[in-house]
Design a protein around this motif. Structure first.
Motif, PDB file in Angstrom:
ATOM      1  N   TYR A  74       0.784  -1.240   0.000  1.00 33.10           N
ATOM      2  CA  TYR A  74       0.000   0.000   0.000  1.00 33.10           C
ATOM      3  C   TYR A  74       0.819   1.295   0.000  1.00 33.10           C
ATOM      4  O   TYR A  74       0.305   2.351  -0.374  1.00 33.10           O
ATOM      5  N   TYR A  88       2.017   3.355   6.716  1.00 28.44           N
ATOM      6  CA  TYR A  88       2.822   2.378   5.964  1.00 28.44           C
ATOM      7  C   TYR A  88       4.208   2.905   5.633  1.00 28.44           C
ATOM      8  O   TYR A  88       4.991   2.230   4.980  1.00 28.44           O
ATOM      9  N   LYS A  99      -1.557   2.864  16.089  1.00 31.48           N
ATOM     10  CA  LYS A  99      -2.958   2.458  16.190  1.00 31.48           C
ATOM     11  C   LYS A  99      -3.396   2.395  17.651  1.00 31.48           C
ATOM     12  O   LYS A  99      -4.521   2.746  17.984  1.00 31.48           O
ATOM     13  N   GLY A 265     -11.240   7.136   7.553  1.00 30.32           N
ATOM     14  CA  GLY A 265     -12.657   7.099   7.863  1.00 30.32           C
ATOM     15  C   GLY A 265     -13.520   7.822   6.850  1.00 30.32           C
ATOM     16  O   GLY A 265     -14.746   7.752   6.921  1.00 30.32           O
ATOM     17  N   THR A 268     -14.803   5.509   3.430  1.00 30.15           N
ATOM     18  CA  THR A 268     -15.515   4.353   3.958  1.00 30.15           C
ATOM     19  C   THR A 268     -16.852   4.770   4.574  1.00 30.15           C
ATOM     20  O   THR A 268     -17.900   4.221   4.234  1.00 30.15           O
ATOM     21  N   PRO A 329     -17.054  -1.134   1.977  1.00 28.76           N
ATOM     22  CA  PRO A 329     -16.397  -0.140   1.120  1.00 28.76           C
ATOM     23  C   PRO A 329     -15.147  -0.678   0.413  1.00 28.76           C
ATOM     24  O   PRO A 329     -14.857  -0.285  -0.706  1.00 28.76           O
ATOM     25  N   ARG A 335      -1.720  -7.948   0.516  1.00 32.99           N
ATOM     26  CA  ARG A 335      -0.439  -8.040   1.214  1.00 32.99           C
ATOM     27  C   ARG A 335       0.617  -8.491   0.212  1.00 32.99           C
ATOM     28  O   ARG A 335       0.339  -9.282  -0.684  1.00 32.99           O
ATOM     29  N   PRO A 410     -16.296  -6.740   7.507  1.00 31.22           N
ATOM     30  CA  PRO A 410     -16.216  -5.449   6.806  1.00 31.22           C
ATOM     31  C   PRO A 410     -15.070  -4.570   7.308  1.00 31.22           C
ATOM     32  O   PRO A 410     -14.644  -3.657   6.607  1.00 31.22           O
ATOM     33  N   PHE A 411     -14.582  -4.820   8.543  1.00 26.50           N
ATOM     34  CA  PHE A 411     -13.493  -4.020   9.089  1.00 26.50           C
ATOM     35  C   PHE A 411     -12.165  -4.774   9.086  1.00 26.50           C
ATOM     36  O   PHE A 411     -11.219  -4.385   9.767  1.00 26.50           O
ATOM     37  N   HIS A 416      -3.871  -5.758  11.015  1.00 23.60           N
ATOM     38  CA  HIS A 416      -4.235  -4.533  10.298  1.00 23.60           C
ATOM     39  C   HIS A 416      -5.710  -4.178  10.436  1.00 23.60           C
ATOM     40  O   HIS A 416      -6.227  -3.317   9.735  1.00 23.60           O
ATOM     41  N   CYS A 418      -9.259  -2.683  11.371  1.00 23.03           N
ATOM     42  CA  CYS A 418      -9.676  -1.289  11.548  1.00 23.03           C
ATOM     43  C   CYS A 418      -9.751  -0.910  13.028  1.00 23.03           C
ATOM     44  O   CYS A 418     -10.201  -1.691  13.852  1.00 23.03           O
TER      45      CYS A 418
HETATM   46  C1  HEM Z   1      -8.109  -0.556   8.620  1.00 20.28           C
HETATM   47  C2  HEM Z   1     -12.680  -0.710   6.927  1.00 20.28           C
HETATM   48  C3  HEM Z   1     -13.646   3.478   9.230  1.00 20.28           C
HETATM   49  C4  HEM Z   1      -8.986   3.869  10.485  1.00 20.28           C
HETATM   50  C5  HEM Z   1      -9.268  -0.964   7.963  1.00 20.28           C
HETATM   51  C6  HEM Z   1      -9.414  -2.207   7.226  1.00 20.28           C
HETATM   52  C7  HEM Z   1     -10.685  -2.247   6.756  1.00 20.28           C
HETATM   53  C8  HEM Z   1     -11.359  -1.028   7.194  1.00 20.28           C
HETATM   54  C9  HEM Z   1     -11.318  -3.348   5.928  1.00 20.28           C
HETATM   55  C10 HEM Z   1      -8.324  -3.270   7.030  1.00 20.28           C
HETATM   56  C11 HEM Z   1      -7.409  -2.972   5.863  1.00 20.28           C
HETATM   57  C12 HEM Z   1      -6.486  -4.107   5.508  1.00 20.28           C
HETATM   58  O1  HEM Z   1      -6.463  -5.138   6.205  1.00 20.28           O
HETATM   59  O2  HEM Z   1      -5.750  -4.010   4.499  1.00 20.28           O
HETATM   60  C13 HEM Z   1     -13.332   0.409   7.431  1.00 20.28           C
HETATM   61  C14 HEM Z   1     -14.746   0.668   7.256  1.00 20.28           C
HETATM   62  C15 HEM Z   1     -15.027   1.856   7.912  1.00 20.28           C
HETATM   63  C16 HEM Z   1     -13.779   2.317   8.475  1.00 20.28           C
HETATM   64  C17 HEM Z   1     -15.731  -0.234   6.510  1.00 20.28           C
HETATM   65  C18 HEM Z   1     -16.316   2.611   8.069  1.00 20.28           C
HETATM   66  C19 HEM Z   1     -17.518   2.183   7.768  1.00 20.28           C
HETATM   67  C20 HEM Z   1     -12.486   3.920   9.782  1.00 20.28           C
HETATM   68  C21 HEM Z   1     -12.370   5.100  10.625  1.00 20.28           C
HETATM   69  C22 HEM Z   1     -11.051   5.217  10.964  1.00 20.28           C
HETATM   70  C23 HEM Z   1     -10.342   4.104  10.350  1.00 20.28           C
HETATM   71  C24 HEM Z   1     -13.526   5.997  11.034  1.00 20.28           C
HETATM   72  C25 HEM Z   1     -10.382   6.253  11.853  1.00 20.28           C
HETATM   73  C26 HEM Z   1     -10.938   6.698  12.962  1.00 20.28           C
HETATM   74  C27 HEM Z   1      -8.353   2.691  10.106  1.00 20.28           C
HETATM   75  C28 HEM Z   1      -6.981   2.380  10.433  1.00 20.28           C
HETATM   76  C29 HEM Z   1      -6.736   1.092   9.913  1.00 20.28           C
HETATM   77  C30 HEM Z   1      -7.970   0.660   9.268  1.00 20.28           C
HETATM   78  C31 HEM Z   1      -5.982   3.258  11.190  1.00 20.28           C
HETATM   79  C32 HEM Z   1      -5.467   0.269  10.083  1.00 20.28           C
HETATM   80  C33 HEM Z   1      -4.647   0.064   8.864  1.00 20.28           C
HETATM   81  C34 HEM Z   1      -3.577  -0.986   9.110  1.00 20.28           C
HETATM   82  O3  HEM Z   1      -3.347  -1.419  10.234  1.00 20.28           O
HETATM   83  O4  HEM Z   1      -2.922  -1.358   8.137  1.00 20.28           O
HETATM   84  N1  HEM Z   1     -10.463  -0.263   7.928  1.00 20.28           N
HETATM   85  N2  HEM Z   1     -12.781   1.428   8.150  1.00 20.28           N
HETATM   86  N3  HEM Z   1     -11.247   3.351   9.641  1.00 20.28           N
HETATM   87  N4  HEM Z   1      -8.912   1.648   9.411  1.00 20.28           N
HETATM   88 FE1  HEM Z   1     -10.864   1.495   8.856  1.00 20.28          FE
END
Ligand code: HEM
Length: 473
Positions: A74, A88, A99, A265, A268, A329, A335, A410-411, A416, A418
């Motif tokens: 990424y 990253y 985080k 955020g 998404t 989203p 990876r 979904p998260f 990694h 969310c």
């Molecule tokens: C990681 C989805 C909202 C901050 C992720 C990942 C997903 C995701 C699928 C994993 C990515 C991966 O494994 O490659 C979503 C969805 C959201 C949302 C569906 C809302 C509906 C947010 C919000 C924030 C946020 C509001 C901040 C407050 C992060 C961060 C990571 C992350 C910091 C970590 C990336 C990592 O460790 O590599 N999110 N996200 N996200 N998201 Fe979200």
């Protein structure tokens, strides 16, 4: 060694870029029929191995950091947007601590203080935006373009709560345009050609510098006044961002982290609220039930919403849960493979230098796990009805589980995963509850919910994304 089967393609190097890019879910489904859950495709010189289903999710998302890396998949896209030294653009151990700092700000106490702030932002937006009352508070009906309104409401509410009053005020001045420029440098084209010499790329770089500099000014001002009273994420970083080895995050890194958090955020949440409002616009019975829930929890006078009220609204939260099931989203989580990887339960070895890809959205609309998976049914989550009981089938996982071996992610999952899930439910829940209280709405001309459009970084509804509304009171 055994390589996974390779998707046939006519043009060397270019590979399957077009069919994957235009409709990734059709691409995954077509190839699953041919090859099963594991197959490799070529895209612009990269070899990408897809691993579908709960086991595929587990294989990709729970892989050891010594074997796979997200940063090598990424960083070329995200570092020019977020800036240096964070997410990253740093060792994975640093990301894990960043985080943790962010997560430690997102407490129940903070969420209690955020709900009234979000309520206020939503009201102000309705009053001022030409998408709603446009300054005419007597306006009784209108048409709203959701893909204009929802990104704006998302960034105003997220910046006000996560980053504080002064940062939110910047969006009434220069920040909105700068973030817009940043956005236009965060596209699938930039994923493939990070520094493609087009105006969008130059504007991205200029905007990144200006936004980061502006956060630095805010940081210096907070340090000068010593006022760290607001429960925002920025203050948590100013107070606590010292790594375990004693190194303190620099102001520049904290500034860039603020960009990363807001961007994480932004698309998404904006996409999710848009999809939810579309589905609600097509389903009067569900809108009525949600209104009834508001009345039951907050009384017929509909007193001001609180965080605790939101926790007592299962239908509202299940509407968000169901929206994310049908419209996660992010369709592809990738990876980079650093060491040859054997895929458990198969004969396949993925060699170093390839990529692995999880597509959590595939099992989320698979009838193996969800009955009538293409029907929008928030009620299915209430009694877990219309969710297949996997435990009864002797599977070693369940639909809603904490681990990565789940069909509902979904998260994401694993290291990694969310950190924004709870915040997203607070933000989306508050915004949707406000809509339900204030408006009746539908899709113009009795149209159906739009099909997905995969041409930007998140899965959006294809245009037109309009609703027509009337005010309840
Ligand atoms: C990681 C989805 C909202 C901050 C992720 C990942 C997903 C995701 C699928 C994993 C990515 C991966 O494994 O490659 C979503 C969805 C959201 C949302 C569906 C809302 C509906 C947010 C919000 C924030 C946020 C509001 C901040 C407050 C992060 C961060 C990571 C992350 C910091 C970590 C990336 C990592 O460790 O590599 N999110 N996200 N996200 N998201 Fe979200």
């Amino acid at each position: 060694p055994n390589r996974p089967p390779v998707v046939f393609h006519w043009i060397p190097v270019f590979g399957s870029a077009a069919s994957y890019g235009m409709d990734p879910y059709k691409f995954f489904e077509d190839n699953r029929k041919k090859f099963g859950d594991v197959f490799t495709f070529v895209m612009l010189g990269r070899h990408i191995t897809v691993a579908l289903g709960p086991r595929g999710n587990d294989f990709v998302l729970n892989a050891k950091h010594s074997d796979v890396s997200a940063e090598e998949a990424y960083a070329h896209l995200t570092t020019p947007v977020f800036g240096k030294g964070v997410i990253y653009d740093c060792p994975n151990a640093r990301l894990m601590e960043q985080k943790k700092f962010a997560k430690s700000a997102l407490t129940t106490g903070a969420f209690r203080s955020y709900v009234p702030l979000i309520v206020n932002e939503v009201r102000q937006y309705w009053l001022k935006s030409p998408q709603f009352f446009g300054g005419d508070s007597n306006r009784a009906s209108n048409k709203t373009h959701l893909m204009t309104a929802m990104p704006e409401m998302t960034i105003f509410t997220a910046s006000r709560t996560l980053q504080g009053r002064e940062v939110r005020a910047k969006f009434d001045e220069s920040f909105a345009d700068l973030y817009h420029d940043l956005d236009r440098g965060f596209t699938p084209i930039h994923f493939v050609f990070p520094n493609i010499p087009i105006p969008a790329t130059f504007n991205r770089d200029k905007a990144q510098r200006k936004i980061s500099d502006t956060y630095m000014e805010v940081i210096r001002e907070r340090r000068r006044t010593g006022d760290l009273s607001e429960q925002d994420v920025l203050n948590t970083f100013l107070r606590d961002a010292v790594y375990k080895d004693g190194v303190r995050m620099s102001d520049r890194e904290i500034a860039n982290m603020m960009i990363g958090i807001l961007m994480g955020g932004q698309h998404t949440s904006a996409a999710t609220s848009t999809w939810a409002l579309m589905h609600l616009g097509a389903d009067k019975a569900l809108r009525d039930a949600l209104y009834q829930e508001q009345v039951e929890v907050c009384g017929p006078e509909l007193r001001e919403l609180t965080y605790d009220d939101l926790q007592n609204m299962p239908l509202l939260n299940n509407t968000i849960r169901e929206t994310l099931r049908m419209h996660p989203p992010l369709h592809s989580l990738m990876r980079f493979v650093r060491h040859d990887l054997t895929i458990e339960g198969t004969r396949y070895v993925v060699p170093r230098g390839h990529y692995v890809l999880a597509a959590p959205g595939v099992p989320m609309i698979d009838s193996q796990y969800f009955k009538e998976p293409l029907k929008f049914q928030p009620e299915r989550w209430l009694e877990q009805k219309n969710i297949i009981d996997l435990a009864a089938q002797d599977q070693d996982y369940t639909v809603v589980s904490k681990g990565a071996k789940s069909p509902y992610l979904p998260f994401g999952a694993g290291r990694h995963r969310c950190i924004g899930e709870q915040f997203a439910y607070v933000q989306l829940g508050t915004i949707l509850a406000m809509f339900v209280r204030e408006f009746e709405w539908s899709l113009p001309n009795g149209r159906a919910v739009p099909t997905p459009d995969y041409s930007s970084m998140v899965t959006l509804p294809a245009e037109p994304s309009d609703i027509v509304w009337t005010r309840r009171r």
